[in-house]
Design a protein around this motif. Structure first.
Motif, PDB file in Angstrom:
ATOM      1  N   ARG A 172       0.839  -1.187   0.000  1.00 22.13           N
ATOM      2  CA  ARG A 172       0.000   0.000   0.000  1.00 22.13           C
ATOM      3  C   ARG A 172       0.888   1.257   0.000  1.00 22.13           C
ATOM      4  O   ARG A 172       0.622   2.197  -0.757  1.00 22.13           O
ATOM      5  CB  ARG A 172      -0.915  -0.020   1.236  1.00 22.13           C
ATOM      6  N   ASP A 175       2.372   1.708  -3.404  1.00 26.55           N
ATOM      7  CA  ASP A 175       1.397   2.198  -4.363  1.00 26.55           C
ATOM      8  C   ASP A 175       1.126   3.694  -4.135  1.00 26.55           C
ATOM      9  O   ASP A 175       1.015   4.464  -5.102  1.00 26.55           O
ATOM     10  CB  ASP A 175       0.074   1.401  -4.247  1.00 26.55           C
ATOM     11  N   GLU A 176       1.045   4.111  -2.914  1.00 21.96           N
ATOM     12  CA  GLU A 176       0.802   5.531  -2.607  1.00 21.96           C
ATOM     13  C   GLU A 176       1.977   6.374  -3.065  1.00 21.96           C
ATOM     14  O   GLU A 176       1.794   7.464  -3.608  1.00 21.96           O
ATOM     15  CB  GLU A 176       0.584   5.725  -1.110  1.00 21.96           C
ATOM     16  N   SER A 177       3.180   5.886  -2.872  1.00 29.38           N
ATOM     17  CA  SER A 177       4.373   6.624  -3.272  1.00 29.38           C
ATOM     18  C   SER A 177       4.434   6.751  -4.776  1.00 29.38           C
ATOM     19  O   SER A 177       4.754   7.827  -5.313  1.00 29.38           O
ATOM     20  CB  SER A 177       5.647   5.937  -2.796  1.00 29.38           C
ATOM     21  N   ARG A 180       1.787   9.263  -5.891  1.00 32.09           N
ATOM     22  CA  ARG A 180       2.199  10.621  -5.570  1.00 32.09           C
ATOM     23  C   ARG A 180       3.254  11.096  -6.567  1.00 32.09           C
ATOM     24  O   ARG A 180       3.203  12.223  -7.020  1.00 32.09           O
ATOM     25  CB  ARG A 180       2.762  10.664  -4.162  1.00 32.09           C
TER      26      ARG A 180
END
Length: 188
Positions: A172, A175-177, A180
């Motif tokens: 997770r 994926d967020e990195s 962004r």
């Protein structure tokens, strides 16, 4: 007996008187006059051969003595003059010694002041260098301490995160990195 001999002795006595008279005269002059002439001649020869050279020798000796006397007077005058000069120098020597002492003391004080000033400057220079060295080492130690603290903090944080994050959390976060980064890429 004496009367018989008397006539024989009388001619002898007369003969002796004539011989004595003849001996008292030589070439018709009395003997004392010859003795006086002989003495005068002897004194003349003595004067000619002895007195003249001796007079010349004594005159030369007198000239030598007078010359030596004048040289001695000149030397005595020169010695007196040198004595006066020495006396004058000796009297000036005390004042020169005092002057040299005073000059030496003044020069010593000047040198002492110069050495003291140089020592003060050297102390100040060494103090500044020491402060600079302390500041450099303190800054270096602080940087080393920060680095060590950061490494320790990162290590502890890594260990804590590793213990608390699961594989799902990692996916997770990844994926967020990525999302962004893509949104930042689009905005730029």
């Amino acid at each position: 007996m004496t009367a018989g001999r008397l006539p024989a002795v009388l001619p002898l006595t007369l003969l002796a008187g004539q011989a004595e008279e003849h001996a008292a005269n030589f070439l018709g002059l009395p003997l004392w006059l010859w003795q006086l002439a002989n003495l005068a001649l002897f004194l003349g020869v003595l004067l000619y051969f002895v007195a003249r050279p001796m007079a010349a020798m004594f005159r030369q000796r007198q000239l030598d003595v007078e010359k030596r006397l004048s040289e001695a007077k000149a030397l005595r005058d020169e010695a007196a003059q040198l004595g006066a000069q020495v006396k004058e120098r000796m009297s000036r020597l005390d004042s020169e010694i005092e002057e040299i002492r005073a000059r030496g003391y003044a020069e010593g004080e000047t040198e002492r002041a110069a050495l003291s000033e140089r020592a003060d400057r050297e102390v100040e220079r060494v103090r500044r260098e020491a402060e600079q060295e302390i500041s450099r080492r303190l800054a270096s130690a602080k940087a080393e301490l920060r680095k060590t603290a950061a490494d320790l903090t990162a290590g502890v944080a890594h260990d804590m995160l590793a213990a608390q994050i699961t594989d799902d959390d990692r996916r997770r976060l990844l994926d967020e990195s990525v999302a962004r980064l893509e949104s930042e890429k689009r905005t730029s």
